[in-house]
Design a protein around this motif. Structure first.
Motif, short mmCIF file in Angstrom:
data_model
loop_
_atom_site.label_atom_id
_atom_site.label_comp_id
_atom_site.label_asym_id
_atom_site.label_seq_id
_atom_site.Cartn_x
_atom_site.Cartn_y
_atom_site.Cartn_z
N MET A 1 3.08 46.38 145.78
CA MET A 1 2.57 46.86 144.49
C MET A 1 2.71 48.38 144.41
O MET A 1 2.33 49.08 145.33
CB MET A 1 1.09 46.44 144.33
CG MET A 1 0.49 46.83 142.98
SD MET A 1 -1.22 46.31 142.83
CE MET A 1 -1.05 44.54 142.81
N THR A 2 3.24 48.86 143.32
CA THR A 2 3.44 50.29 143.15
C THR A 2 2.13 50.98 142.78
O THR A 2 1.16 50.35 142.34
CB THR A 2 4.47 50.56 142.05
OG1 THR A 2 3.93 50.16 140.79
CG2 THR A 2 5.77 49.81 142.33
N ALA A 3 2.13 52.29 142.92
CA ALA A 3 0.94 53.08 142.60
C ALA A 3 0.58 52.96 141.13
O ALA A 3 -0.59 53.10 140.75
CB ALA A 3 1.17 54.54 142.98
N TYR A 4 1.58 52.72 140.31
CA TYR A 4 1.34 52.59 138.86
C TYR A 4 0.30 51.51 138.57
O TYR A 4 -0.55 51.67 137.70
CB TYR A 4 2.65 52.26 138.15
CG TYR A 4 2.50 52.02 136.66
CD1 TYR A 4 2.35 53.10 135.77
CD2 TYR A 4 2.50 50.73 136.14
CE1 TYR A 4 2.21 52.88 134.41
CE2 TYR A 4 2.36 50.51 134.79
CZ TYR A 4 2.22 51.59 133.92
OH TYR A 4 2.07 51.37 132.58
N ASN A 6 -1.87 50.25 140.99
CA ASN A 6 -3.07 50.49 141.79
C ASN A 6 -4.07 51.40 141.10
O ASN A 6 -5.27 51.26 141.30
CB ASN A 6 -2.69 51.08 143.15
CG ASN A 6 -2.05 50.04 144.06
OD1 ASN A 6 -2.33 48.86 143.95
ND2 ASN A 6 -1.16 50.50 144.94
N VAL A 7 -3.58 52.34 140.34
CA VAL A 7 -4.49 53.33 139.74
C VAL A 7 -5.14 52.82 138.46
O VAL A 7 -6.00 53.50 137.89
CB VAL A 7 -3.75 54.65 139.44
CG1 VAL A 7 -3.22 55.26 140.72
CG2 VAL A 7 -2.62 54.43 138.43
N ASN A 8 -4.76 51.63 138.00
CA ASN A 8 -5.34 51.09 136.77
C ASN A 8 -6.37 50.01 137.08
O ASN A 8 -6.25 49.28 138.07
CB ASN A 8 -4.24 50.51 135.88
CG ASN A 8 -3.44 51.60 135.19
OD1 ASN A 8 -3.93 52.23 134.26
ND2 ASN A 8 -2.22 51.84 135.65
N PRO A 9 -7.39 49.87 136.22
CA PRO A 9 -8.45 48.89 136.47
C PRO A 9 -7.96 47.47 136.28
O PRO A 9 -6.96 47.22 135.59
CB PRO A 9 -9.51 49.25 135.43
CG PRO A 9 -8.75 49.90 134.32
CD PRO A 9 -7.63 50.66 135.00
N LYS A 10 -8.67 46.54 136.89
CA LYS A 10 -8.35 45.11 136.78
C LYS A 10 -9.50 44.41 136.04
O LYS A 10 -10.67 44.69 136.29
CB LYS A 10 -8.14 44.48 138.15
CG LYS A 10 -6.96 45.07 138.92
CD LYS A 10 -6.83 44.43 140.28
CE LYS A 10 -5.60 44.94 141.02
NZ LYS A 10 -5.67 46.39 141.29
N PHE A 11 -9.13 43.50 135.12
CA PHE A 11 -10.12 42.78 134.33
C PHE A 11 -9.96 41.28 134.49
O PHE A 11 -8.90 40.79 134.88
CB PHE A 11 -9.97 43.12 132.83
CG PHE A 11 -10.06 44.58 132.51
CD1 PHE A 11 -11.15 45.32 132.89
CD2 PHE A 11 -9.03 45.20 131.82
CE1 PHE A 11 -11.24 46.67 132.60
CE2 PHE A 11 -9.10 46.55 131.52
CZ PHE A 11 -10.21 47.29 131.91
N TYR A 12 -11.03 40.57 134.16
CA TYR A 12 -10.94 39.11 134.08
C TYR A 12 -10.31 38.74 132.73
O TYR A 12 -10.60 39.34 131.70
CB TYR A 12 -12.32 38.47 134.17
CG TYR A 12 -12.96 38.57 135.53
CD1 TYR A 12 -12.70 37.62 136.52
CD2 TYR A 12 -13.85 39.60 135.83
CE1 TYR A 12 -13.29 37.70 137.76
CE2 TYR A 12 -14.44 39.69 137.08
CZ TYR A 12 -14.16 38.74 138.05
OH TYR A 12 -14.75 38.82 139.28
#
Length: 225
Positions: A1-4, A6-12
């Motif tokens: 997985m790229t940093a692009y 990783n730096v964004n939030p994850k939602f349901y």
């Protein structure tokens, strides 16, 4: 997985199913009384989370099948609901769908297991989260679609009277329809076929039963009710 990523939030991501039925001249919704938190004991639509390797459309079909036992049901996406505080449990973005089913063809045992009940569209209890907005948008979409596509037949039994057909469209539109004009339009549609069977449940004289011929409709898909 790229940093692009990783730096964004994850939602349901979830789906909610607005399940319409038609019975005794009334449009109905299949609602469940929640037996889990948040909002335990309150009324809601049937929903669930999108799983790994599952499309949003497939998730909606699975949720519907888990509740009703039905597959290959008419479904249409209503829209996405993503207010930050729409679900008090977690940040959940929901994609809503409406489905049209025949009230005599679902798995009653499954429905009972989910603590679900049919409720008249004009007698809905208070619902959780943004479910009322989902239902309102679904009804508007269904009205628009039903005016020029024969989706309403998904709510009727295979054989129906013209009175049942008119009652259905009055329930969908939420207003009365002139009987003479309605029957004139029906008579112009070759894919609404009169059978030789008579329904005598409403009167001694009875009324002829009709059926929808999908093959005939596909040859000449002109529909306006």
């Amino acid at each position: 997985m790229t940093a692009y990523y990783n730096v964004n939030p994850k939602f349901y991501i979830s789906v909610d199913c607005i399940i319409f039925g038609f019975d005794r001249g009334e449009l109905k919704l299949l609602l469940l009384k929640r037996n889990f938190e948040p909002a335990m004991g309150k009324w809601s639509l049937m929903g669930g989370f999108v799983q790994e390797g599952e499309s949003v459309d497939d998730a909606a079909k699975r949720v519907l099948a888990e509740l009703t036992g039905l597959e290959n049901v008419y479904m249409e996406q209503v829209g996405t609901f993503g207010s930050v505080d729409r679900d008090p449990g977690e940040r959940v973005i929901s994609v809503a769908y409406y489905a049209l089913i025949k009230v005599n063809e679902y798995d009653r045992e499954l429905v009972q297991q989910h603590n679900a009940y049919w409720t008249g569209i004009n007698e809905l209890p208070p619902l959780i989260f943004d479910h009322p907005q989902m239902i309102e948008k679904a009804r508007e979409l269904m009205k628009h679609k039903a005016s020029d596509k024969p989706i309403g037949f998904n709510l009727l039994p295979e054989l129906f009277t013209l009175t049942q057909l008119q009652n259905l469209y009055e329930a969908i539109y939420g207003e009365p329809i002139d009987k003479r004009n309605f029957r004139k339009r029906v008579a112009e549609m070759d894919f609404i076929e009169k059978t030789d069977q008579i329904d005598k449940s409403g009167s001694r004289r009875g009324a002829y039963l009709y059926k929808f011929n999908d093959k005939a409709y596909q040859k000449d898909p002109k529909f306006k009710l």
